[in-house]
Design a protein around this motif. Structure first.
Motif, PDB file in Angstrom:
ATOM      1  N   GLY A 240      17.521  -9.214 -13.135  1.00 38.39           N
ATOM      2  CA  GLY A 240      17.638  -8.363 -11.959  1.00 38.39           C
ATOM      3  C   GLY A 240      16.288  -7.889 -11.461  1.00 38.39           C
ATOM      4  N   THR A 241      15.399  -7.545 -12.402  1.00 38.73           N
ATOM      5  CA  THR A 241      14.075  -7.056 -12.027  1.00 38.73           C
ATOM      6  C   THR A 241      13.256  -8.141 -11.346  1.00 38.73           C
ATOM      7  N   ILE A 242      13.348  -9.366 -11.887  1.00 33.87           N
ATOM      8  CA  ILE A 242      12.623 -10.479 -11.272  1.00 33.87           C
ATOM      9  C   ILE A 242      13.142 -10.739  -9.857  1.00 33.87           C
ATOM     10  N   ILE A 243      14.482 -10.740  -9.715  1.00 31.52           N
ATOM     11  CA  ILE A 243      15.065 -10.919  -8.380  1.00 31.52           C
ATOM     12  C   ILE A 243      14.595  -9.805  -7.447  1.00 31.52           C
ATOM     13  N   ALA A 244      14.660  -8.559  -7.969  1.00 31.23           N
ATOM     14  CA  ALA A 244      14.227  -7.410  -7.158  1.00 31.23           C
ATOM     15  C   ALA A 244      12.757  -7.521  -6.792  1.00 31.23           C
TER      16      ALA A 244
ATOM     17  N   SER B  14      11.644  -7.725  -3.124  1.00 35.21           N
ATOM     18  CA  SER B  14      10.809  -6.610  -2.684  1.00 35.21           C
ATOM     19  C   SER B  14       9.474  -7.115  -2.139  1.00 35.21           C
ATOM     20  N   PHE B  15       8.935  -8.133  -2.788  1.00 36.75           N
ATOM     21  CA  PHE B  15       7.682  -8.714  -2.334  1.00 36.75           C
ATOM     22  C   PHE B  15       7.824  -9.323  -0.953  1.00 36.75           C
ATOM     23  N   ILE B  16       8.945 -10.021  -0.759  1.00 38.96           N
ATOM     24  CA  ILE B  16       9.181 -10.614   0.552  1.00 38.96           C
ATOM     25  C   ILE B  16       9.253  -9.521   1.615  1.00 38.96           C
ATOM     26  N   GLY B  17      10.015  -8.451   1.293  1.00 42.04           N
ATOM     27  CA  GLY B  17      10.117  -7.337   2.237  1.00 42.04           C
ATOM     28  C   GLY B  17       8.782  -6.678   2.498  1.00 42.04           C
ATOM     29  N   THR B  18       7.997  -6.487   1.438  1.00 42.90           N
ATOM     30  CA  THR B  18       6.681  -5.861   1.593  1.00 42.90           C
ATOM     31  C   THR B  18       5.752  -6.727   2.427  1.00 42.90           C
ATOM     32  N   VAL B  19       5.746  -8.033   2.153  1.00 44.97           N
ATOM     33  CA  VAL B  19       4.890  -8.943   2.913  1.00 44.97           C
ATOM     34  C   VAL B  19       5.276  -8.933   4.387  1.00 44.97           C
ATOM     35  N   ILE B  20       6.578  -8.911   4.674  1.00 46.60           N
ATOM     36  CA  ILE B  20       7.046  -8.879   6.071  1.00 46.60           C
ATOM     37  C   ILE B  20       6.485  -7.658   6.788  1.00 46.60           C
ATOM     38  N   ILE B  21       6.616  -6.483   6.146  1.00 49.13           N
ATOM     39  CA  ILE B  21       6.185  -5.248   6.798  1.00 49.13           C
ATOM     40  C   ILE B  21       4.664  -5.128   6.841  1.00 49.13           C
TER      41      ILE B  21
ATOM     42  N   PHE C  45      16.992  -5.703   6.924  1.00 51.00           N
ATOM     43  CA  PHE C  45      16.641  -4.673   7.901  1.00 51.00           C
ATOM     44  C   PHE C  45      15.219  -4.860   8.424  1.00 51.00           C
ATOM     45  N   PHE C  46      14.293  -5.234   7.541  1.00 50.18           N
ATOM     46  CA  PHE C  46      12.913  -5.415   7.977  1.00 50.18           C
ATOM     47  C   PHE C  46      12.775  -6.636   8.892  1.00 50.18           C
ATOM     48  N   ILE C  47      13.541  -7.686   8.606  1.00 48.11           N
ATOM     49  CA  ILE C  47      13.532  -8.849   9.501  1.00 48.11           C
ATOM     50  C   ILE C  47      14.050  -8.443  10.881  1.00 48.11           C
ATOM     51  N   ALA C  48      15.101  -7.597  10.878  1.00 50.37           N
ATOM     52  CA  ALA C  48      15.645  -7.115  12.157  1.00 50.37           C
ATOM     53  C   ALA C  48      14.599  -6.314  12.933  1.00 50.37           C
ATOM     54  N   VAL C  49      13.819  -5.496  12.220  1.00 53.92           N
ATOM     55  CA  VAL C  49      12.757  -4.716  12.857  1.00 53.92           C
ATOM     56  C   VAL C  49      11.747  -5.636  13.532  1.00 53.92           C
ATOM     57  N   VAL C  50      11.344  -6.691  12.808  1.00 54.57           N
ATOM     58  CA  VAL C  50      10.366  -7.640  13.360  1.00 54.57           C
ATOM     59  C   VAL C  50      10.972  -8.413  14.526  1.00 54.57           C
ATOM     60  N   PHE C  51      12.217  -8.847  14.364  1.00 55.75           N
ATOM     61  CA  PHE C  51      12.881  -9.660  15.400  1.00 55.75           C
ATOM     62  C   PHE C  51      12.987  -8.899  16.719  1.00 55.75           C
ATOM     63  N   PHE C  52      13.352  -7.626  16.617  1.00 54.34           N
ATOM     64  CA  PHE C  52      13.510  -6.831  17.834  1.00 54.34           C
ATOM     65  C   PHE C  52      12.212  -6.154  18.275  1.00 54.34           C
TER      66      PHE C  52
ATOM     67  N   PHE D 186      -8.817 -12.869 -10.676  1.00 58.18           N
ATOM     68  CA  PHE D 186      -8.859 -13.431  -9.320  1.00 58.18           C
ATOM     69  C   PHE D 186      -8.214 -12.478  -8.309  1.00 58.18           C
ATOM     70  N   PRO D 187      -8.667 -11.241  -8.207  1.00 54.67           N
ATOM     71  CA  PRO D 187      -7.987 -10.258  -7.345  1.00 54.67           C
ATOM     72  C   PRO D 187      -8.044 -10.602  -5.858  1.00 54.67           C
ATOM     73  N   GLU D 188      -9.219 -11.050  -5.376  1.00 53.51           N
ATOM     74  CA  GLU D 188      -9.326 -11.361  -3.945  1.00 53.51           C
ATOM     75  C   GLU D 188      -8.423 -12.519  -3.562  1.00 53.51           C
ATOM     76  N   SER D 189      -8.318 -13.509  -4.425  1.00 56.52           N
ATOM     77  CA  SER D 189      -7.467 -14.664  -4.135  1.00 56.52           C
ATOM     78  C   SER D 189      -6.003 -14.250  -4.047  1.00 56.52           C
ATOM     79  N   VAL D 190      -5.567 -13.389  -4.957  1.00 57.42           N
ATOM     80  CA  VAL D 190      -4.182 -12.918  -4.950  1.00 57.42           C
ATOM     81  C   VAL D 190      -3.883 -12.146  -3.665  1.00 57.42           C
ATOM     82  N   LEU D 191      -4.778 -11.240  -3.300  1.00 56.86           N
ATOM     83  CA  LEU D 191      -4.578 -10.431  -2.098  1.00 56.86           C
ATOM     84  C   LEU D 191      -4.594 -11.286  -0.832  1.00 56.86           C
ATOM     85  N   ASN D 192      -5.475 -12.261  -0.782  1.00 59.01           N
ATOM     86  CA  ASN D 192      -5.575 -13.131   0.388  1.00 59.01           C
ATOM     87  C   ASN D 192      -4.307 -13.961   0.573  1.00 59.01           C
ATOM     88  N   ILE D 193      -3.788 -14.504  -0.526  1.00 61.64           N
ATOM     89  CA  ILE D 193      -2.606 -15.363  -0.459  1.00 61.64           C
ATOM     90  C   ILE D 193      -1.371 -14.563  -0.054  1.00 61.64           C
ATOM     91  N   LEU D 194      -1.218 -13.376  -0.617  1.00 61.09           N
ATOM     92  CA  LEU D 194      -0.004 -12.602  -0.405  1.00 61.09           C
ATOM     93  C   LEU D 194      -0.034 -11.766   0.874  1.00 61.09           C
TER      94      LEU D 194
END
Length: 516
Positions: free
Chosen positions: A22-26, A30-37, A174-181, A327-335
């Motif tokens: 459940g945590t991995i799924i979350a 959550s990462f997808i939602g965070t990246v979107i916003i 909900f976040f996709i809806a925010v971006v879409f509209f 590799f902190p900069e690489s992680v931040l750049n990719i995500l």
């Protein structure tokens, strides 16, 4: 003793497997939602949103009164004694108290939002967001206490279904809806409100249907308000201090710097929080199961369980830590795109601080099981004083690096203090030879490899990061094999995971038995 330890490890593996899934799924959702916003909002807007959530988190913590951990511990303890009347009394008291407190807290925040906004940013930008988010407090606190009640029975499904899966699916939708509209920041805030309310409503329906299967209603039970409050108030203090520790850096960055700086730091903090994900998953089922061992005075079994589980938690967290630290900069750049790469130093420092928790294991959880809530409170107080002081001194001249240093030092000091107290009280520690041997060898090998790579590739692609993640896993696994660092309990835990997952790991078991 070994039979009892094996049984406990199997129960923990079963529960942790569900929680970890459940945590991995979350985490992914959550990462997808965070990246979107993060990609949709400006850095300043994301910082403002993060500040609003931080303020709500601090003040909402006041209304929890520490009853979540208290209810879990008491339900598990009375379950070990088969005392259904007291169990039901804990359930009634925890819901009544938290609902009352959370509603009062919500009203207070709504009425004082202008004052709070002026105190942090010296303007009213936060005020509207705080008014809206104040409505979430009773719903989020009720959800938390219901999940804690199920946790006391060793039932982890409620957290997975609602906190990990439903809430995160709603978040993405909900976040996709925010971006879409093309909605403004205020749309993101309203979306967050909808997520909390809908999740809570679904959890309440689930509780009404499922809770009677764990404990039947006792007409002559006495709600344990005083006893539960007495036990939980130190946890309440610890919880508030913990919130202050995790929020001071953002609040002070907002006060001394800008919302844009808060946005940069928030992204680094979000990533660093992934490092103890395995320990967090373990904690949910560890407390109720070990509480039952403690109720039966099985102290040697608790010590062995602690040592074995810490080794597994560390082994799982090590590759994530190394990727972020090296590799902190690489992680931040990719995500999150190149505009967040300047938060690389903050990610390195925060990763180091969060990693110490996985290295030392479930120290605070074990103190909680032993009923040492005053120790937990004093530890939190020391960490808070250290964190606030360091933030005050370091943020003005150093910005996000200063905030990260303050957090890393206070996290490390708090964990060392908790582990020291646990050892003095019960001689419990994770530092067996089979734990320390592969740790030292693998870290040396990995740093040698990464130094060579960084001289060739300053910024890595996502595929190279994945490759190095796998490489770190291989290096650590081989070092454990060749140093003969596996125990019989490791095989038993692997068997429990195999049974739970339904995947045949026969070849792995045969290899391990040669090196035990």
């Amino acid at each position: 003793m070994s039979e009892i330890v094996n049984q406990s490890l199997q129960k923990i593996a079963k529960g942790t497997g569900i929680i970890f899934t459940g945590t991995i799924i979350a985490m992914l959702l959550s990462f997808i939602g965070t990246v979107i916003i993060v990609r949709y909002l400006t850095t300043s807007e994301y910082g403002l949103f993060s500040l609003a959530l931080t303020v709500i988190g601090i003040l909402a913590g006041l209304s929890s009164l520490g009853l979540g951990e208290g209810a879990t511990r008491y339900i598990a303890y009375f379950k070990g004694q088969q005392d259904s009347k007291r169990i039901f009394g804990v359930i009634v008291a925890s819901i009544q108290i938290t609902l009352t407190a959370s509603v009062l807290c919500s009203i207070f925040i709504f009425l004082s939002s202008d004052t709070i906004s002026m105190a942090i940013l010296h303007n009213n930008d936060l005020s509207t967001f705080l008014k809206i988010l104040s409505i979430t407090i009773p719903f989020s606190i009720l959800s938390g206490i219901l999940i804690s009640i199920f946790r006391g029975f060793g039932a982890v499904e409620a957290k997975v279904y609602f906190s990990d899966v439903l809430a995160q699916i709603l978040r993405i939708s909900f976040f996709i809806a925010v971006v879409f509209f093309g909605l403004a920041l205020i749309g993101v805030v309203y979306a967050y409100l909808g997520i909390v309310v809908i999740t809570c409503a679904a959890l309440v329906v689930y509780t009404v249907k499922k809770l009677p299967t764990f404990v039947k209603k006792e007409r002559d039970c006495k709600p344990m308000r005083k006893e539960l409050l007495y036990f939980s108030l130190p946890l309440f203090g610890q919880g508030i201090l913990a919130i202050i520790i995790t929020s001071t850096d953002k609040l002070m960055l907002g006060y001394f710097k800008t919302a844009e700086v808060v946005g940069l730091y928030s992204v680094a903090l979000t990533l660093a929080n992934l490092i103890p994900i395995f320990l967090t998953s373990l904690a949910f089922i560890y407390v109720p199961i070990v509480s039952q061992l403690y109720a039966k005075n099985l102290f040697d079994e608790i010590k062995r369980t602690y040592a074995v589980l810490t080794k597994w938690v560390f082994s799982a967290a090590l590759p994530i830590f190394l990727i972020m630290f090296l590799f902190p900069e690489s992680v931040l750049n990719i995500l999150f795109s190149a505009r967040y790469m300047q938060a690389g130093i903050a990610l390195q420092l925060l990763a180091l601080g969060f990693f110490t928790h996985s290295f030392l294991g479930p120290n605070g959880m074990t103190l909680l099981v032993m009923g040492k809530t005053k120790f937990i409170l004093m530890n939190a107080l020391v960490r808070t004083i250290m964190n606030v002081s360091l933030n005050f001194l370091l943020i003005p001249p150093m910005g996000i690096a200063g905030a990260a240093i303050a957090s890393a030092i206070s996290l490390t000091a708090g964990n060392i203090l908790a582990s020291s107290e646990l050892y003095l009280l019960s001689k419990t520690h994770p530092f067996t030879r089979n734990y320390l041997k592969p740790v030292m060898i693998s870290i040396v090998l990995v740093f040698v490899i990464s130094t060579l790579v960084q001289n060739i590739f300053p910024v890595l692609s996502i595929w190279m990061l994945i490759l190095f993640f796998i490489l770190f896993l291989v290096v650590y696994s081989m070092s454990m094999l060749f140093t003969r660092s596996f125990d019989n309990e490791d095989i038993m835990l692997l068997l429990a995971i195999e049974k739970r997952v339904g995947v045949d790991v026969g070849p792995i078991k045969r290899i391990l038995r040669r090196f035990v």
